[in-house]
Design a protein around this motif. Structure first.
Motif, PDB file in Angstrom:
ATOM      1  N   LYS A  12       0.419  -1.375  -0.337  1.00  0.00           N
ATOM      2  CA  LYS A  12       0.091   0.304  -0.210  1.00  0.00           C
ATOM      3  C   LYS A  12       0.438   1.144  -0.074  1.00  0.00           C
ATOM      4  O   LYS A  12       2.091   1.666   1.184  1.00  0.00           O
ATOM      5  CB  LYS A  12      -0.875   0.146   0.971  1.00  0.00           C
ATOM      6  CG  LYS A  12      -2.320  -0.612   0.878  1.00  0.00           C
ATOM      7  CD  LYS A  12      -2.603  -1.188   2.217  1.00  0.00           C
ATOM      8  CE  LYS A  12      -3.730   0.139   2.829  1.00  0.00           C
ATOM      9  NZ  LYS A  12      -4.371  -0.129   3.631  1.00  0.00           N
ATOM     10  N   PRO A  14       0.912   5.656  -1.193  1.00  0.00           N
ATOM     11  CA  PRO A  14      -0.190   6.774  -1.469  1.00  0.00           C
ATOM     12  C   PRO A  14      -0.596   7.408  -2.862  1.00  0.00           C
ATOM     13  O   PRO A  14       0.213   6.174  -3.807  1.00  0.00           O
ATOM     14  CB  PRO A  14       0.859   8.083  -0.731  1.00  0.00           C
ATOM     15  CG  PRO A  14       2.011   7.107   0.225  1.00  0.00           C
ATOM     16  CD  PRO A  14       2.305   6.141  -0.669  1.00  0.00           C
ATOM     17  N   SER A  31      -8.408   6.176  -4.535  1.00  0.00           N
ATOM     18  CA  SER A  31      -8.413   7.120  -3.758  1.00  0.00           C
ATOM     19  C   SER A  31      -7.694   6.745  -1.839  1.00  0.00           C
ATOM     20  O   SER A  31      -7.718   5.819  -2.148  1.00  0.00           O
ATOM     21  CB  SER A  31      -9.342   8.091  -4.142  1.00  0.00           C
ATOM     22  OG  SER A  31     -10.223   7.030  -2.510  1.00  0.00           O
ATOM     23  N   ALA A  32      -7.235   8.489  -0.896  1.00  0.00           N
ATOM     24  CA  ALA A  32      -7.055   7.685   0.534  1.00  0.00           C
ATOM     25  C   ALA A  32      -8.265   7.526   1.357  1.00  0.00           C
ATOM     26  O   ALA A  32      -7.787   6.449   1.921  1.00  0.00           O
ATOM     27  CB  ALA A  32      -6.614   9.519   0.604  1.00  0.00           C
ATOM     28  N   ARG A  33      -9.465   7.566   0.886  1.00  0.00           N
ATOM     29  CA  ARG A  33     -10.348   6.557   1.395  1.00  0.00           C
ATOM     30  C   ARG A  33     -10.723   5.255   1.058  1.00  0.00           C
ATOM     31  O   ARG A  33     -10.749   4.650   1.920  1.00  0.00           O
ATOM     32  CB  ARG A  33     -11.732   7.898   0.837  1.00  0.00           C
ATOM     33  CG  ARG A  33     -13.220   7.396   2.198  1.00  0.00           C
ATOM     34  CD  ARG A  33     -13.892   8.390   0.911  1.00  0.00           C
ATOM     35  NE  ARG A  33     -15.664   7.587   2.094  1.00  0.00           N
ATOM     36  CZ  ARG A  33     -16.564   8.206   1.975  1.00  0.00           C
ATOM     37  NH1 ARG A  33     -16.722   9.112   1.154  1.00  0.00           N
ATOM     38  NH2 ARG A  33     -17.366   7.998   2.577  1.00  0.00           N
ATOM     39  N   THR A  34     -10.878   5.312   0.069  1.00  0.00           N
ATOM     40  CA  THR A  34     -10.022   4.224  -0.409  1.00  0.00           C
ATOM     41  C   THR A  34      -9.376   3.265   0.463  1.00  0.00           C
ATOM     42  O   THR A  34      -9.494   1.556   0.705  1.00  0.00           O
ATOM     43  CB  THR A  34     -10.248   3.810  -2.005  1.00  0.00           C
ATOM     44  OG1 THR A  34     -11.342   4.196  -2.689  1.00  0.00           O
ATOM     45  CG2 THR A  34     -10.633   2.479  -2.001  1.00  0.00           C
ATOM     46  N   LEU A  35      -7.943   3.919   0.117  1.00  0.00           N
ATOM     47  CA  LEU A  35      -6.995   2.496   1.076  1.00  0.00           C
ATOM     48  C   LEU A  35      -6.744   2.636   2.325  1.00  0.00           C
ATOM     49  O   LEU A  35      -6.740   1.931   2.805  1.00  0.00           O
ATOM     50  CB  LEU A  35      -5.788   3.969   0.496  1.00  0.00           C
ATOM     51  CG  LEU A  35      -4.651   3.979  -0.909  1.00  0.00           C
ATOM     52  CD1 LEU A  35      -4.145   4.945  -0.906  1.00  0.00           C
ATOM     53  CD2 LEU A  35      -4.749   2.346  -1.419  1.00  0.00           C
ATOM     54  N   GLN A  36      -7.472   3.961   2.921  1.00  0.00           N
ATOM     55  CA  GLN A  36      -7.710   3.687   4.413  1.00  0.00           C
ATOM     56  C   GLN A  36      -8.964   2.738   5.049  1.00  0.00           C
ATOM     57  O   GLN A  36      -8.816   1.430   5.845  1.00  0.00           O
ATOM     58  CB  GLN A  36      -8.804   5.270   5.145  1.00  0.00           C
ATOM     59  CG  GLN A  36      -7.913   6.456   5.487  1.00  0.00           C
ATOM     60  CD  GLN A  36      -8.071   7.438   5.534  1.00  0.00           C
ATOM     61  OE1 GLN A  36      -9.235   7.664   5.249  1.00  0.00           O
ATOM     62  NE2 GLN A  36      -7.643   8.706   5.821  1.00  0.00           N
ATOM     63  N   GLN A  37     -10.177   2.840   3.621  1.00  0.00           N
ATOM     64  CA  GLN A  37     -10.919   1.232   4.544  1.00  0.00           C
ATOM     65  C   GLN A  37     -10.433  -0.590   3.925  1.00  0.00           C
ATOM     66  O   GLN A  37     -11.178  -1.285   4.309  1.00  0.00           O
ATOM     67  CB  GLN A  37     -12.326   1.497   3.771  1.00  0.00           C
ATOM     68  CG  GLN A  37     -13.008   3.042   4.076  1.00  0.00           C
ATOM     69  CD  GLN A  37     -13.965   3.293   2.519  1.00  0.00           C
ATOM     70  OE1 GLN A  37     -13.801   2.716   1.568  1.00  0.00           O
ATOM     71  NE2 GLN A  37     -14.925   3.771   2.807  1.00  0.00           N
ATOM     72  N   SER A  40      -4.915  -4.571   6.607  1.00  0.00           N
ATOM     73  CA  SER A  40      -3.072  -4.228   5.766  1.00  0.00           C
ATOM     74  C   SER A  40      -2.694  -4.612   4.914  1.00  0.00           C
ATOM     75  O   SER A  40      -3.392  -5.658   4.243  1.00  0.00           O
ATOM     76  CB  SER A  40      -2.680  -4.423   7.141  1.00  0.00           C
ATOM     77  OG  SER A  40      -3.044  -4.082   8.765  1.00  0.00           O
ATOM     78  N   ARG A  64     -13.692   0.660  -3.264  1.00  0.00           N
ATOM     79  CA  ARG A  64     -14.951  -0.758  -2.410  1.00  0.00           C
ATOM     80  C   ARG A  64     -15.935  -1.879  -2.859  1.00  0.00           C
ATOM     81  O   ARG A  64     -16.585  -1.923  -2.351  1.00  0.00           O
ATOM     82  CB  ARG A  64     -14.686  -0.068  -0.778  1.00  0.00           C
ATOM     83  CG  ARG A  64     -13.974  -0.215  -0.378  1.00  0.00           C
ATOM     84  CD  ARG A  64     -12.880  -1.383  -0.283  1.00  0.00           C
ATOM     85  NE  ARG A  64     -13.807  -1.790   1.375  1.00  0.00           N
ATOM     86  CZ  ARG A  64     -13.350  -3.142   1.973  1.00  0.00           C
ATOM     87  NH1 ARG A  64     -12.310  -3.794   0.704  1.00  0.00           N
ATOM     88  NH2 ARG A  64     -13.844  -4.176   2.290  1.00  0.00           N
TER      89      ARG A  64
END
Length: 65
Positions: A12, A14, A31-37, A40, A64
């Motif tokens: 993962k 940025p 997007s950053a939002r998708t990566l956060q969801q 690990s 997602r």
């Protein structure tokens, strides 16, 4: 066209990630939002994919849902 990917997250970074699907690593821009969801690195994930084809590249965008 690639519409979905399910596999193990290798890396993962940025704005992008690498998904291993049975030995093939796909670079997916997110997007950053998708990566956060997402889970690990090393864990399983499933993404909906929008495939953009241009004359000089093919780019995968992950979501997602």
């Amino acid at each position: 066209m690639i519409a979905a990917l399910r596999g193990r997250l290798l890396e993962k970074q940025p704005a992008r990630l690498i998904v291993d699907v049975q030995g093939v690593g796909y670079v997916v821009h997110c997007s950053a939002r998708t990566l956060q969801q997402l889970p690990s690195s090393g864990e399983a994930a499933q993404l909906s994919i929008e495939t953009h084809v241009r004359e000089d590249m093919i780019r995968l965008y992950g979501f997602r849902s």
